[in-house]
Design an enzyme around this catalytic site. Structure first.
Site, PDB file in Angstrom:
ATOM      1  N   LYS A  77      -2.851  -5.562  -5.549  1.00 48.51           N
ATOM      2  CA  LYS A  77      -1.395  -5.674  -5.481  1.00 48.51           C
ATOM      3  C   LYS A  77      -0.965  -7.093  -5.828  1.00 48.51           C
ATOM      4  O   LYS A  77      -1.552  -8.070  -5.347  1.00 48.51           O
ATOM      5  CB  LYS A  77      -0.913  -5.292  -4.080  1.00 48.51           C
ATOM      6  CG  LYS A  77       0.609  -5.280  -3.935  1.00 48.51           C
ATOM      7  CD  LYS A  77       1.024  -4.770  -2.555  1.00 48.51           C
ATOM      8  CE  LYS A  77       2.527  -4.803  -2.385  1.00 48.51           C
ATOM      9  NZ  LYS A  77       2.942  -4.290  -1.057  1.00 48.51           N
ATOM     10  N   SER A 152       6.689  -1.449  -1.284  1.00 49.77           N
ATOM     11  CA  SER A 152       6.411  -2.390  -2.348  1.00 49.77           C
ATOM     12  C   SER A 152       5.050  -2.169  -3.004  1.00 49.77           C
ATOM     13  O   SER A 152       4.737  -2.818  -4.012  1.00 49.77           O
ATOM     14  CB  SER A 152       6.509  -3.822  -1.814  1.00 49.77           C
ATOM     15  OG  SER A 152       5.549  -4.053  -0.812  1.00 49.77           O
ATOM     16  N   SER A 176       5.827  -0.212   3.186  1.00 51.51           N
ATOM     17  CA  SER A 176       5.346  -0.425   1.824  1.00 51.51           C
ATOM     18  C   SER A 176       4.005   0.226   1.506  1.00 51.51           C
ATOM     19  O   SER A 176       3.612   0.280   0.341  1.00 51.51           O
ATOM     20  CB  SER A 176       5.260  -1.928   1.525  1.00 51.51           C
ATOM     21  OG  SER A 176       6.545  -2.496   1.512  1.00 51.51           O
TER      22      SER A 176
END
Length: 470
Positions: A77, A152, A176
């Site tokens: 990520k 996210s 997220s």
């Protein structure tokens, strides 16, 4: 899509260990799948050179096995540092910022044999559960390319759904790991706070809202990655107990009790059809021998929101005010970041104290519920994936959203008090869109929640039954 990229991570691992699959073959198949679908989805960014990756994979085939991730491609990520790759955080100021070393969680994955191929897309600074930013653009939902992949960890979830990765890391402050899991028909797990340590940077005592964690298409893969990520860091004060989750994942769940919280007595507005879609899962849980009972709203949703938004803005101001205070950089912050920072800077110490007292009160009430229930359950989201062009939803069910993140109110009861939570995928809705349920339990019930997820997956396998872009 080919048979190799459709395999689970543990199946890929076993095939490599037994010589039925080489790391080079897996890498070739992975890069082919990325080349085929990523231009449509935009989930993986900063992809490394293909020849370089193939050479690294061939080298893995010639070296002793490091761990269960040996030779398996992963993309990190884009909020975490992976040595030699950009850590843009979706912000132009950092678009070309090359990480000099791995963050701890990335180093742990590499130590288990993972080959880091690139990054997964995220919203700017990770703010907002919709993955778009001025550096890499928007990530699209593989099940409907006109819609959001969530966030996210939206790039991670979309890459899993589109079979570009078999397992992925992510992080979760405000849903997220859970929201994008629900919207991409995969599993996402928010661990007990402290179980997976972040970087020992800045304050490590006060801010307890965000955590790192795993995502996958199966609970077994997710448990394997959690066991790799987890483990206390002696430089940080909040390490959680560390029992492996994978070895016990196939435990019987018959007789366990779950409390159904629904929409919290109407406190969380829901998009039309989503509540009935979620409620259809209750008899499916009961078919597994689980006892499901309705639970009245146990605490004020408004109080949870007040506490959450205060502590969140305070934490974000602590991290980003250095850019806000620099006039040459402030205009490079997105409006939502500026709003959070200005709120955080406006609070007094007693404002923060009052918010933490509310948090403490909710934790005590929740603990009494877990004297009767093994887990509590909510819909993971308040709406289905929305159009990718939106910045955020401005209303749900006719009710206006007064902030950029009010539409995620439903995730805050869990994140506020650091409890573990698993998103389980549901059968596709009548509109053809994915959704999920969030099951959460007391601190350190990570393994028990993985067991509930595994029982669900063995019975229904929704995350494997329909591959997008096939």
């Amino acid at each position: 899509m080919n048979d190799i990229t459709n395999m689970t991570a543990l199946d890929q691992s076993q095939a490599i260990a037994e010589g039925q699959l080489s790391a080079a073959e897996l890498m070739e198949a992975t890069l082919s799948q990325i080349d085929r679908v990523n231009p449509q989805v935009n989930a993986i960014v900063s992809l490394r050179d293909a020849d370089e990756l193939m050479a690294e994979a061939r080298a893995m085939d010639e070296t002793p096995r490091k761990g269960w991730l040996h030779g398996i491609p992963v993309a990190v990520k884009d909020l975490a540092n992976a040595e030699g790759l950009p850590t843009s955080m979706g912000n132009p100021m950092f678009a070309n910022s090359i990480a000099p070393k791995d963050d701890l969680v990335v180093a742990r994955m590499r130590a288990a044999g993972a080959v880091v191929i690139g990054k997964t897309n995220t919203p700017e600074w990770g703010l907002g559960s919709h993955t778009f930013n001025p550096v890499h653009g928007a990530t699209r939902n593989p099940y409907d390319l006109s819609r959001s992949a969530g966030g996210s960890s939206g790039g991670a979830a979309a890459a899993l759904a589109a079979r570009m990765l078999s397992v992925a890391d992510g992080s979760d402050m405000m849903g997220s790991l859970r929201n994008p899991g629900a919207w991409n028909n995969v599993y996402g797990f928010r661990p007990t706070y402290g179980r997976v340590p972040s970087e020992p940077v800045g304050d490590n005592f006060l801010h307890q809202l965000a955590t790192l964690g795993p995502m996958a298409r199966t609970p077994r893969d997710m448990a394997a990655l959690l066991d790799t990520q987890a483990g206390a860091d002696p430089r940080q004060p909040h390490g959680a107990s560390y029992d492996l989750t994978l070895p016990s994942i196939d435990a019987h769940v018959k007789g366990r009790r779950i409390g159904w919280l629904g929409d919290w007595g109407g406190a969380f507005p829901m998009e039309a059809g989503l509540m009935s879609h979620s409620e259809e899962a209750i008899p499916q849980l009961e078919a597994l021998g689980i006892i499901v009972e309705p639970v009245a709203p146990p605490f004020s949703a408004d109080a949870i929101w007040e506490s959450w938004t205060t502590l969140r803005s305070w934490a974000i101001a602590g991290g980003l005010s250095v850019f806000y205070n620099d006039a040459s950089k402030r205009d490079q912050l997105k409006p939502e970041a500026i709003w959070e920072i200005e709120r955080g800077l406006s609070f007094s110490a007693m404002d923060v104290h009052r918010a933490s007292v509310l948090r403490s009160d909710w934790f005590k009430i929740c603990s009494t519920l877990f004297e009767h229930y093994d887990a509590l359950v909510l819909p993971t989201t308040q709406l289905y994936p929305f159009p990718v062009e939106w910045t955020y939803p401005t209303e749900i069910g006719g009710q206006a959203m007064d902030t950029y993140h009010r539409w995620m109110h439903i995730v805050t009861p869990v994140g506020l008090i650091g409890l573990p939570c698993i998103n389980i995928p549901l059968e596709m809705g009548a509109n053809g869109l994915p959704a999920g349920l969030s099951l959460f339990g007391p601190r350190d019930s990570d393994a028990a929640l993985m067991q509930l997820g595994q029982a669900w997956h063995k019975a229904y396998q929704y995350s494997l039954s329909r591959a997008p872009l096939s």
